[in-house]
Structure formats: C-alpha cells, structure tokens
Design a protein around this motif. Structure first.
Motif, PDB file in Angstrom:
ATOM      1  N   VAL A 607       0.836  -1.202   0.000  1.00  0.00           N
ATOM      2  CA  VAL A 607       0.000   0.000   0.000  1.00  0.00           C
ATOM      3  C   VAL A 607       0.872   1.254   0.000  1.00  0.00           C
ATOM      4  O   VAL A 607       0.559   2.251  -0.660  1.00  0.00           O
ATOM      5  N   TYR A 610       2.031   1.730  -3.491  1.00  0.00           N
ATOM      6  CA  TYR A 610       0.913   2.189  -4.311  1.00  0.00           C
ATOM      7  C   TYR A 610       0.626   3.664  -4.054  1.00  0.00           C
ATOM      8  O   TYR A 610       0.360   4.440  -4.982  1.00  0.00           O
ATOM      9  N   LEU A 650      -2.582  -5.819 -10.079  1.00  0.00           N
ATOM     10  CA  LEU A 650      -3.240  -6.431  -8.914  1.00  0.00           C
ATOM     11  C   LEU A 650      -3.872  -7.768  -9.290  1.00  0.00           C
ATOM     12  O   LEU A 650      -3.832  -8.729  -8.513  1.00  0.00           O
ATOM     13  N   THR A 707      -6.833  -6.650  -2.194  1.00  0.00           N
ATOM     14  CA  THR A 707      -7.065  -5.546  -3.138  1.00  0.00           C
ATOM     15  C   THR A 707      -8.000  -4.494  -2.565  1.00  0.00           C
ATOM     16  O   THR A 707      -8.125  -3.400  -3.152  1.00  0.00           O
ATOM     17  N   PHE A 710      -6.303  -1.209  -1.800  1.00  0.00           N
ATOM     18  CA  PHE A 710      -5.873  -0.343  -2.901  1.00  0.00           C
ATOM     19  C   PHE A 710      -7.074   0.471  -3.361  1.00  0.00           C
ATOM     20  O   PHE A 710      -7.925  -0.002  -4.121  1.00  0.00           O
ATOM     21  N   GLU A 720      -7.110   9.588  -4.497  1.00  0.00           N
ATOM     22  CA  GLU A 720      -7.903   8.480  -3.988  1.00  0.00           C
ATOM     23  C   GLU A 720      -9.319   8.931  -3.624  1.00  0.00           C
ATOM     24  O   GLU A 720      -9.530  10.045  -3.106  1.00  0.00           O
ATOM     25  N   SER A 735     -12.569   0.468  -3.954  1.00  0.00           N
ATOM     26  CA  SER A 735     -11.253  -0.148  -4.168  1.00  0.00           C
ATOM     27  C   SER A 735     -11.282  -1.007  -5.428  1.00  0.00           C
ATOM     28  O   SER A 735     -12.306  -1.118  -6.108  1.00  0.00           O
TER      29      SER A 735
END
Length: 869
Positions: A607, A610, A650, A707, A710, A720, A735
């Motif tokens: 994470v 990412y 992913l 996942t 993310f 985000e 996500s």
C-alpha cells in the motif's frame, strides 16, 4: 693412356745406374716418349670444349679432363717412374729440364680440373633439375638454391672466381632456362589446349624467367654483403637480354589468350540467343577466329631475338584487327544499356563509354596508319572501313543522347524545383489515435540529384548545359546540406514518435500538434526554391529536441512507476511458517493464522508503494501541464492508463499467488499437520474436513481481499476516492476489489484450490477406514459381554483366547506408522493409535477382573466343601 717403361734392369742403386751410359741413354729415350705423350694429352685437353650449350656439358667436360689427367698423374707417381726421373736427374742430363716443365704443366692442369670437377659437382643436382625436371614449378624452386650454390663456388673455387669463367657458365644456365621455357610454351600445342591451362603455362613460364633475373640480383647483394672483395659485376645484357625478350613474348602470348577468352565470353550461347542479330554475332566470331588462327602456323620462332621485328609486326596486326572488331561488337551489343563507370550518371556515363570506345579504336587506327605495310594490306583496308562506320555510329549515338537529355532537363528541372521539401503519408487532421501512422518523408527527387551529376559530367565532356541546370549544380553543396539535415531531423522525429506509447501520445497531444504545425510548412509551403529552408530545419530540430527531452523525463518517471508495480506484482502473499523441527509442523489453525498475519505485514508495504504513485504522476503533470493538482484535464487519459495498469498488476498479483498456493497444496512437502482422533465412538480428523475447507476458503478470500486496501482514484484524477458513509454505521470504500474479485482467472484458480484441498481431505478420510476394524473395541456393550461370560463361567482357556486377542491388537497398533504425509498436510495418527490401545487394554483389565472374581468364587466354594467334608 699408359706410359711405356724402359727395358732396363733398375734394381741397382740410383747413383750406380746414373754412371752407366747405356742405361742413361735408354732412359732418355723413354723419357722423351713420356714428354711427347703428356704434351699431346695436355694439348688435346686444352682444345676440348663443352659438347652442348647447357651448363651440364661444362661439368661433364671438367669431369672428363679430371679423369684423363688423373690417370697420367697417377702413373707419374709410380715408384719405377720416379726412379727413372731420379737417375736422369743424377746423371745431370739437360733433357730433364724440358720434361720437368711438362710435368709441372700436368700437375697444374690436373689440379685445375680436379678443383673444377669438385666444385661443379655441387651444382650438378640443381642443374639436372633445370634440364630434366618435370614442369616449370621445379625450375622455379631450383633457381634460388642453384644461385646460392653458385655463390659458394665463387667464394671457394680458385678457377670459377673470375669473370671470364663465371660469366660463360651463367650464360649456359640462362640458355638452359630459356630452352626449358621454350619447350613448355610450345606454340604448336599451346593453342590447342584449354585457354585457362594455356594462360597458366604462360604465366608460370614468365614468372620463371623473371625469377631467374630477380634471384641473380639478390645473389649479387649477398655476395657483396658477405665481405668478399670479388663482387658480381657481370655484363647483365649478356645474361638476361634473351630471357627479358622471352618475358615480353610471354606477356604478348598471355594478352592473346586473354583477348581470346574475353571474345569467347562475349559470344556465349546466351548472348547469341538474346541478340537482335545472332547471325551477325556468328559471323563476327568467325572473323575473330580467323584473326587468332595464324598463331598456330607461324613461320618463325617468336622466342628468337632474330625474329623480334616479325613478332612485333604480327602482334601489332593482331591488336589492330581484334581491337576494332571487339570495340564494334561491344558497341553494338551494349549501346542500349551501356556499362557505366562507378558513380557515372546514365546519359553522361553512356557518352563517356562511347567516347572511350571511340578513343580506343582511334588510337589503334592512328598507330595502324603509321605502318604503311599494314595500311596497304587488304585486311588493313577492311579494318579502316569498319572503323569509319563504327566511329560514325558512335558520334550519332552521343549526339542523340545529349539532345534528349538537354530537352528533358529544360522541361523537368523547373517542375522538380517546385516540389515541397516534405511529403506526408496521411493527413495531419486524423484522430490522435493514429498519430504513429503520420510519416513525413524527404521530398528531394532523385532526378534533381541525377541532373546535378549529369550536368557536372556533361561539362567535363565539353558539352554545353542549360543555365538553370548549371545554377542548380553550383548549389549542390547547399542541397546536400539541406537534405542531410532534413533526413537527420526526420529520423529524430520518427524515432521520437516510436518511443511513445498510445498513452504518452495522448498525453503530449498539444506538443505533437504544435510540432505538426511546424512540419506542415515543409509539406505545404516550402519548395526547393524557397529561401527559408535552413530556418525551417533549425526550428523543427529545436522543437523535436524539446519534446524529446520531455519524453525522456516522462519515461524516467514511468520507469519508476513500473518498477513499483513490478515489485507489487512479484510480491509473495503466502508466507508459510518455518518448521524448526522437521517432525513438528503447525496445526491447521496456527498455519492459516500465521499466513494471515504475514499477509497483513506485506500488504502494508504494498500500500505504501501504491500510495507513492500519485506523487509521481503529479510530477508528470507539473512537467506537461505546469500544474500539480493531480486532477489536470490534460492528464485524464494518462491517469486512466496507469489506473488500468494497476488493475492488471493487482489481478496478476492475486492470480500468481493463488497459483503458487495451489502448487504448494499439491507439492509433497508438509506445511501443516492434523490429527486422527477417536471422538464419540467415531474415527475422525481434528480439525475435521469441513473446518479445514472453511479455513482454506477463508485464506483464499483473504488473499483476494488484499485488493480492498488499494483505493481507486476519482474519475479523471490520481486522487484516492474518499470513503462514503451510506448509513450511520456503514462505510463504503471504492477499491479495486470489486473488479479484481470478478476476474475469471481468479475465480477459476480459487475453485481449483478448493477442489484440490477437498480431494486431499477425502483421500485422508479414506485412509482412516482401515482403522474401523477396531470398531468393536468401543462400539461393543462391554457390560453385557462380561455379564454373559460371568453367567457362562467359561474355562480359563476361553479367557486366555480373549486376552490374547486384545493383546494382539495392542501389538499390531504399535507397529503401525504414526505419521502420514500427503501433499501439504501431515496426518498424525498417534492420538488414534493411543485411543485404540487404551480401549484394548481396558478390555483386558475388565476380563482380568472378571476372571479374578470367578476364580475367587471358585476358591471360596472349594474351601466351604473342604470344611463341610
């Protein structure tokens, strides 16, 4: 030859015999005979000359002289001859003076013959190779060693160290080499051989003659460097005049065969087939054969220097005839598509070719006319007539070529200079997705370059050229500079466009459109007569350079992002506990709990990687759009491109880890252990199969739910999405989980793992069936069985059978393997085995107690009977 001995008794002393007049007179007569014989022999030997022109004849002569004089000298040394000479000397005879002179001459000539025969024998082997060796290659290999041996003779011999002796001997060697070459190059057979073989023979012969001279001069240097005061300063003309002449004749013969070969190649069947006039070709070939054929029937020896003028006359006539015929044929066969010199243009090259042929025959005819005998001959008149016809055709050919070129150049050049400097393969207005299909190319016609080259060569040929063509030719360096720079600029442009993928092309659309706007000027406005070409090249080159720098910066950032995604994709989400003891493995719950905890640690690292990606994209935004908001409309497609890449990464992360987990399940390496136990009178696994399957499914689900950490980006940004509060106690986070979890690959892989674990547990459960043979130990009603035995009061042997049965079970279980490894599970059978043993021992204890009670009862009854009795 034999010396006649006197008929006198010579047994007495010399001094005594010298006083006897009769003896002395008799010996004088005998000595007179010896003197005449020796004088005659010496006179004959001095008159003898070598029988032949070669060097071996001289060797044989000295060998013969040595043999003759050795025979006489040997007889003179006989004791009786020496006694006769002593008697005459003692008698003080005046006659002995003349005899001593003759004997002195004999000794001197004998020593000379002996010395010469000895030293010349050193050369004999080499000279025999010259005389009788097979092939000129033997001669060539012999010459160096022969001259080296001659050098030694020159240094060591007392006779052959003088010019008057060595020069004639060298002449003989030169004659021998010449004779051998003449035998090899025999004109009667040479022209009947294959051309290649004949050329080889002539070449070898010429090389041999040249080698003889070259090795001679090398030996001269060696003699001088050896320190000898006597140098080889011989008359070179005497030694090499003939061989040098033969070298020139060999070269002439080689030229004849070379020309013959070229003519044969010209008249190959394929040429005759495609020729417009095959009969004419046949006729010309016959004429050339007629020119060559006299070589076989020469009435003189071409190698003889006395025939030098005849040979020169013959060669001159041959060259004139063949040259004119060959030039005519070359022109007729090739004038439509003439062979050009390297870098020559078509028209000027054709004119140059025609002029070179014309010059060749003009030069030939000029020399031909210098020889009145040749010109007056019938063949000479024919050659002259052919020359005039060919020369006329060549002039007409040159004029026609030139006029056509001039007319075309005056018409085409203005049109060519109006061409734009660039062309494009597709319209620049097309959609951005087809940017890579837009290809700019240089529009400099090869015809302009050809006109420039033609103009230069035409002027060299002395032909007038159009003014515009001359002006363009003078500007050649400028056009060359422009074309080279334009090519380099376009190469950079196309290389730059190939460097960008579709996402980068969309990202830099504004910059590309600006570059196209500039390039469009070269496509629509600038021509080769324009004055702004240089400035156009500079502006385009600068713009391409700036865009290239920006692309490199974006690529550098892209590589950083790709590195992070590669790291994420290659992460291992299934870290298994390491067993410190190979016989001890974690239980199922402990195993899956460890995997989940380790997974949580790894996900935190993923994470963080990412979360760093948006900052890198903002750096791209700053360089492209000069903003750092993370939501620039200019980068919307670029954000989407990377978000799609993240989704793919992913998905691959989960797929690869599930594949790895499935491989671990199937591998015969135990990772966890479970136990077989007896529970509520049933043999079962602990944890049971259902619980293990649920833990496995949960492990798979935990992997996919990674996942969820993310978080997706807001549309058109790299920011985000914030969490959404649907209800008071319900929070939704957008996500990648919702998309990744629906991937068919992931669903398929998850089902495969579940099926494999189910099959494995079914296999382990089936293995427990063999333990069901002990079911009676815990399923039988022990109380009822014991009550029945108590009522029956069986004999002790019956109890013994029962006890032996249970004892056997205990022993049998002890011998069973207590560990069973199958795929990734280790099954511990010890708890089940212990339960079986305990049940069997319980039966044994119960039977023992019953037997004890029955025995006590019998004992008490027996005591009562004894007391009563």
């Amino acid at each position: 030859l034999k010396l006649e001995m006197p008929a006198v008794n010579l047994d007495r002393e010399v001094s005594l015999l010298a006083t006897v007049p009769g003896v002395v007179q008799s010996l004088k007569r005998c000595a007179m005979t010896w003197q005449k014989l020796i004088s005659r022999v010496l006179e004959e030997q001095l008159k003898k000359v070598p029988q032949g022109n070669g060097p071996l004849a001289e060797i044989y002569l000295w060998r013969e002289k040595n043999a003759t004089l050795s025979a006489l000298t040997g007889q003179i040394k006989l004791p009786e001859v020496q006694k006769v000479l002593e008697i005459l000397q003692k008698a003080e005879s005046g006659f002995t003076g003349d005899l001593q002179i003759v004997l002195s001459d004999l000794r001197r000539y004998h020593m000379q013959a002996q010395d010469n025969a000895k030293f010349l024998s050193i050369l004999e082997r080499h000279l025999k190779n010259l005389s009788t060796g097979t092939g000129v290659d033997v001669i060539s290999s012999t010459i160096p060693s022969l001259l080296n041996a001659l050098r030694l003779v020159w240094i060591m011999s007392r006779h052959y160290n003088r010019d008057e002796c060595m020069v004639p001997f060298l002449e003989r060697i030169s004659w021998e080499i010449s004779a051998r070459v003449r035998r090899v190059v025999d004109l009667q057979t040479l022209f009947k051989q294959d051309i290649a073989a004949a050329k080889k023979k002539i070449t070898e012969a010429r090389n041999t003659l040249e080698q003889w001279k070259k090795c001679y001069f090398t030996t001269c240097i060696q003699v001088e460097e050896s320190g000898s005061k006597r140098y080889w300063k011989f008359d070179v003309k005497r030694l090499f005049e003939k061989t040098d002449y033969m070298v020139s004749v060999c070269q002439d013969l080689y030229d004849i065969f070379q020309i013959t070969e070229e003519l044969h190649n010209m008249f190959i069947p394929e040429l005759i087939t495609v020729s417009e006039n095959p009969k004419g070709v046949d006729e010309l070939q016959r004429e050339v054969n007629i020119v060559i054929s006299p070589m076989e029937d020469l009435t003189f020896d071409p190698f003889s220097m006395e025939s030098a003028r005849d040979w020169a006359f013959f060669m001159e006539e041959f060259r004139e005839d063949v040259t004119v015929e060959v030039v005519k044929q070359i022109f007729v066969e090739n004038h439509k598509d003439p062979p050009l010199y390297k870098n020559h243009p078509p028209v000027a090259g054709a004119i140059s070719w025609s002029r070179s042929l014309s010059h060749r025959i003009t030069h030939t005819i000029t020399r031909f006319q210098e020889e009145e005998e040749l010109l007056a001959s019938e063949r000479g008149m024919q050659v002259k007539q052919i020359y005039l016809q060919v020369a006329k055709k060549m002039k007409e050919y040159e004029d026609e070529k030139y006029l056509l070129w001039r007319e075309r150049t005056e018409h085409m050049l203005p049109l060519l200079l109006k061409d734009t400097v660039l062309t494009v393969s597709s319209a620049t207005e097309e959609h951005v997705t087809t940017k890579k299909s837009v290809c700019f190319t240089l529009n400099f016609s090869y015809e302009i370059q050809e006109i420039i080259i033609e103009t230069k060569y035409m002027e060299q040929l002395g032909l007038p050229v159009p003014e515009m063509a001359r002006y363009v030719a003078l500007q050649e360096d400028k056009y060359l500079r422009y074309t080279n720079k334009l090519k380099a600029m376009l190469d950079c442009y196309h290389k730059l466009m190939e460097m960008m993928n579709e996402a980068e092309t969309k990202l830099l659309d504004h910059y590309i459109q600006e570059l196209w706007r500039m390039l469009k000027a070269g496509h629509k406005r600038l021509t080769w007569k324009s004055v702004g070409i240089g400035e156009f090249i500079v502006q385009c080159t600068q713009t391409i350079g700036k865009l290239e720098l920006l692309v490199h910066q974006i690529h550098h950032i892209s590589e950083d992002i790709s590195s992070k995604l590669q790291s994420i994709e290659s992460t291992n989400l299934f870290k298994f506990p390491c067993s410190k003891n190979s016989d001890k493995h974690p239980g199922a719950k402990e195993f899956f709990h460890y995997v989940k905890c380790e997974q949580a640690k790894v996900v935190e690292q993923l994470v963080r990687k990412y979360s760093a990606i948006p900052q890198l994209l903002i750096e791209v935004e700053r360089r492209v759009a000069n903003t750092n908001s993370g939501k620039s409309p200019k980068l919307a497609s670029y954000y989407a491109y990377w978000e799609n890449r993240i989704y793919q990464v992913l998905t691959q992360l989960i797929v690869k880890n599930l594949q790895a987990f499935n491989a671990a399940v199937l591998a015969n390496v135990p990772l966890l252990q479970i136990e077989a136990v007896l529970s509520v009178r049933e043999i079962t696994l602990q944890p049971n199969a259902s619980e293990i399957e649920k833990m496995t499914e949960q492990c798979i689900q935990d992997c996919v739910e990674v996942t969820k950490r993310f978080v997706r980006w807001m549309h058109g940004t790299c920011i985000e999405c914030p969490t959404q509060h649907v209800k008071a106690d319900e929070v939704i986070t957008f996500s990648f989980y919702s998309d990744v979890s629906q991937s068919p690959l992931i669903i398929e892989q998850a089902d495969l793992i579940t099926q494999n674990v189910h099959k494995l547990l079914a296999s382990l459960s089936k293995r427990l069936n063999q333990w069901k043979k002990y079911d009676l130990l815990w399923k039988s009603d022990k109380g009822a069985v014991l009550d029945r035995l108590a009522a029956e009061k069986p004999a002790c042997v019956i109890f013994d059978e029962h006890l032996q049965f249970y004892m056997k079970i205990v022993q049998e279980v002890t011998q069973q393997p207590l560990i069973k490894d199958e795929q990734f599970i280790r099954l511990q059978l010890a708890p089940l085995a212990l339960a079986v043993q305990e049940n069997a021992k319980s039966w044994m204890m119960s039977l023992g107690q019953l037997l004890n009670e029955l025995a006590r009862e019998e004992l008490f009854n027996l005591q009562d009977e004894i007391q009563v009795g």
